[in-house]
Write an enzyme that holds these catalytic residues in place. Structure first.
Site, PDB file in Angstrom:
ATOM      1  N   LYS A  52       0.835  -1.208   0.000  1.00  0.00           N
ATOM      2  CA  LYS A  52       0.000   0.000   0.000  1.00  0.00           C
ATOM      3  C   LYS A  52       0.864   1.249   0.000  1.00  0.00           C
ATOM      4  CE  LYS A  52      -3.233   2.408   3.060  1.00  0.00           C
ATOM      5  NZ  LYS A  52      -4.202   2.882   2.078  1.00  0.00           N
TER       6      LYS A  52
ATOM      7  N   GLU B 159      -2.522   4.775 -11.427  1.00  0.00           N
ATOM      8  CA  GLU B 159      -2.950   3.424 -11.822  1.00  0.00           C
ATOM      9  C   GLU B 159      -2.656   3.113 -13.290  1.00  0.00           C
ATOM     10  OE1 GLU B 159      -3.669   1.830  -9.217  1.00  0.00           O
ATOM     11  OE2 GLU B 159      -4.443   3.364  -7.865  1.00  0.00           O
TER      12      GLU B 159
ATOM     13  N   THR C 156      -1.194   7.093  -2.475  1.00  0.00           N
ATOM     14  CA  THR C 156      -1.048   8.082  -1.395  1.00  0.00           C
ATOM     15  C   THR C 156       0.305   8.788  -1.487  1.00  0.00           C
ATOM     16  OG1 THR C 156      -0.532   6.253   0.085  1.00  0.00           O
ATOM     17  CG2 THR C 156      -2.715   7.183   0.273  1.00  0.00           C
TER      18      THR C 156
END
Ligand code: ATP
Ligand code: MG
Length: 187
Positions: A24, A113, A28
């Site tokens: 992760k 992405e 961010t």
């Protein structure tokens, strides 16, 4: 408000930055970079691929910030849309992304992405998101433009071209314990 953030263009050669890997933090990290760049008077544009209708917190925040354009182009989760819908979304998304990178109107362009999009194997994408064209567009961008490409499975040629590559490594994630996506943390 924009008076407090006068445009201070980047005078150095722009970098290609890649955030990839299974851990992760890719999106961010790019948003953190956007926050920093906006404070330095950069004009920032995020073009988000794949992600669809979810009400991400960053979308709300982006509207409050000056010099921050946030464009979602995704059709949503693969299992809720047909390949045809995804292909159309990718075609539209790439047309927008290409313009934003090439225009020189931004100091930082984040293609969120896009690495996942380039790695899609379930249906053909070569004609709607051509790897060669992506590489060429990034390589021939105006020199001041920093570009970030996020997403798992970054293509080896993207990694080769990049100036900076960070691979997020998944050591622990609450998903592994069956926890659901958390508001304010995941979206
Ligand atoms: P984030 O948007 O939180 O920075 P990311 O961009 O690194 O995450 P993506 O591949 O875009 O990750 O994944 C989108 C979602 O998958 C996010 O909600 C993220 O929390 C979740 N996720 C990321 N890494 C893992 C992991 N190792 N295991 C399970 N879920 C994950
Ligand atoms: Mg992400």
């Amino acid at each position: 408000m924009s008076l407090e953030f006068p445009h201070r263009p980047n005078r150095h050669r722009g970098l290609l930055i890649v955030y990839t890997g299974n851990g992760k933090g890719k999106t961010t990290a790019s948003l953190g970079l956007a926050l920093r760049a906006i404070g330095q008077g950069f004009r920032v544009c995020v073009v988000q691929f794949i992600k669809g209708a979810m009400r991400y917190g960053e979308l709300k925040t982006a509207r409050l910030l000056p010099n921050f354009e946030f464009i979602r182009t995704g059709a949503g989760f693969t299992w809720t849309r047909t390949p045809r819908e995804h292909r159309e979304a990718l075609r539209r998304g790439w047309a927008i992304a290409r313009d934003k990178v090439s225009s020189g109107d931004y100091d930082l362009v984040i293609l969120d992405e896009i690495n996942n999009a380039l790695a899609i194997e379930g249906f053909p994408i070569d004609d709607v998101l051509p790897l060669e064209e992506v590489l060429e567009t990034v390589a021939s961008r105006p020199p001041h433009v920093h570009v970030v490409m996020t997403g798992r499975d970054a293509h080896p040629r993207v990694i080769e071209m990049a100036d900076l590559v960070t691979r997020m490594e998944a050591e622990k994630h609450p998903y592994d314990e069956g926890r659901r996506a958390l508001r304010g943390i995941e979206f």
